[in-house]
Every structure is written in structure tokens, then in C-alpha cells.
Enzyme design. Structure first.
Site, PDB file in Angstrom:
ATOM      1  N   LEU A 271       0.852  -1.191   0.000  1.00 52.60           N
ATOM      2  CA  LEU A 271       0.000   0.000   0.000  1.00 52.60           C
ATOM      3  C   LEU A 271       0.884   1.236   0.000  1.00 52.60           C
ATOM      4  O   LEU A 271       1.835   1.324   0.773  1.00 52.60           O
ATOM      5  CB  LEU A 271      -0.885   0.000   1.250  1.00 52.60           C
ATOM      6  CG  LEU A 271      -1.777  -1.230   1.418  1.00 52.60           C
ATOM      7  CD1 LEU A 271      -2.349  -1.287   2.823  1.00 52.60           C
ATOM      8  CD2 LEU A 271      -2.884  -1.221   0.382  1.00 52.60           C
TER       9      LEU A 271
ATOM     10  N   ILE B 216       1.556  -7.163   5.081  1.00 50.29           N
ATOM     11  CA  ILE B 216       1.198  -5.811   4.643  1.00 50.29           C
ATOM     12  C   ILE B 216       2.481  -4.991   4.549  1.00 50.29           C
ATOM     13  O   ILE B 216       3.271  -4.948   5.482  1.00 50.29           O
ATOM     14  CB  ILE B 216       0.213  -5.140   5.622  1.00 50.29           C
ATOM     15  CG1 ILE B 216      -1.002  -6.050   5.884  1.00 50.29           C
ATOM     16  CG2 ILE B 216      -0.201  -3.763   5.111  1.00 50.29           C
ATOM     17  CD1 ILE B 216      -1.819  -6.402   4.658  1.00 50.29           C
ATOM     18  N   GLU B 217       2.660  -4.346   3.420  1.00 47.99           N
ATOM     19  CA  GLU B 217       3.792  -3.451   3.181  1.00 47.99           C
ATOM     20  C   GLU B 217       3.218  -2.060   2.968  1.00 47.99           C
ATOM     21  O   GLU B 217       2.355  -1.869   2.115  1.00 47.99           O
ATOM     22  CB  GLU B 217       4.556  -3.912   1.936  1.00 47.99           C
ATOM     23  CG  GLU B 217       5.685  -3.023   1.512  1.00 47.99           C
ATOM     24  CD  GLU B 217       6.354  -3.500   0.220  1.00 47.99           C
ATOM     25  OE1 GLU B 217       7.305  -2.838  -0.221  1.00 47.99           O
ATOM     26  OE2 GLU B 217       5.918  -4.511  -0.361  1.00 47.99           O
ATOM     27  N   VAL B 218       3.657  -1.096   3.766  1.00 46.36           N
ATOM     28  CA  VAL B 218       3.255   0.296   3.562  1.00 46.36           C
ATOM     29  C   VAL B 218       4.495   1.030   3.081  1.00 46.36           C
ATOM     30  O   VAL B 218       5.557   0.948   3.704  1.00 46.36           O
ATOM     31  CB  VAL B 218       2.689   0.926   4.846  1.00 46.36           C
ATOM     32  CG1 VAL B 218       2.395   2.408   4.634  1.00 46.36           C
ATOM     33  CG2 VAL B 218       1.421   0.194   5.279  1.00 46.36           C
TER      34      VAL B 218
END
Length: 128
Positions: free
Chosen positions: A69, A116-118
């Protein structure tokens, strides 16, 4: 031919817990659609949630998702927010390769172990 993602679907053990996590930790908007299905929306995209076995066409297992994201926050602000939400950061900040070039990323798991990768693009790469 393809211009962008509309939505993705993540398989979770508890839909309400997933919605709460994405609303609280990632500031996404919870929505209900269709026949009571739940999702979160951000920008022009959404993440739909399904229970294991709910969608017979989809053979995904809980925790099989891996999502990157892009944020308009600084990476330092993202890290501080994650820590305030008591989210364990698995990796980062670290430089990775995004669709448009180098990004600074932090990685963590949601309650169902989806990765999840931000990420933050360099200023010259933030616009599509």
C-alpha cells in the site's frame, strides 16, 4: 488494457476483526456492500474480506495475502503510527522496488498473518 486495481480479496478468520484492524491501523473506511459483505475502502480501491471457504472460486487460505500500500505520509510518521497501534514491524524501513521506482517500506502482519507493506515513493514518483 488495464488501468488500475479496483479491489482485492483477503481471506480472514474473523471479518469484524479484520475490518477493525484496517480501519484503526491503516485509516481505511469500513463499508458494507452486496448482501452484507464487508470491506474497507481507501482512495478508489477497496479490500473485500471473506471467510475461508466463503467464495468457492477462490482457493486462498488465511494469511496468504501479500499487499503493498502506498501512503502519502512520511515513513517516519507511518512507523510512529504503527508503534502507537502496537503493531510489530517485521522489517523496515527498507528500500524496495515499487511499480514506479524505489520506495521506502515497512512490513507487518495483519491479524490473519497477511503480509502488509506500507510504502512511500520518492517525491518525484508520487503522482500517477
Amino acid at each position: 488494457m488495464i488501468s488500475h486495481f479496483d479491489h482485492i480479496v483477503l481471506t480472514v478468520a474473523n471479518i469484524d476483526r479484520a475490518v477493525s484492524f484496517y480501519e484503526t491501523v491503516l485509516n481505511m473506511e469500513p463499508i458494507t456492500f452486496g448482501e452484507g459483505r464487508k470491506a474497507v475502502r481507501f482512495g478508489q480501491q477497496k479490500i473485500n474480506f471473506q471467510l475461508l471457504g466463503q467464495e468457492l472460486r477462490n482457493h486462498a487460505m488465511e494469511g496468504a495475502g501479500d499487499v503493498c500500500l502506498i501512503t502519502n505520509w512520511t515513513i517516519d510518521k507511518v512507523v510512529a503510527h504503527l508503534k502507537a497501534c502496537k503493531v510489530i514491524i517485521l522489517e523496515g524501513p527498507v528500500t524496495k522496488s515499487g511499480a514506479l521506482g524505489p520506495i521506502q517500506s515497512v512490513y507487518f502482519n495483519d491479524p490473519d498473518n497477511n503480509l502488509i507493506e506500507v510504502s512511500v515513493y520518492e517525491k518525484s514518483r508520487t503522482a500517477f
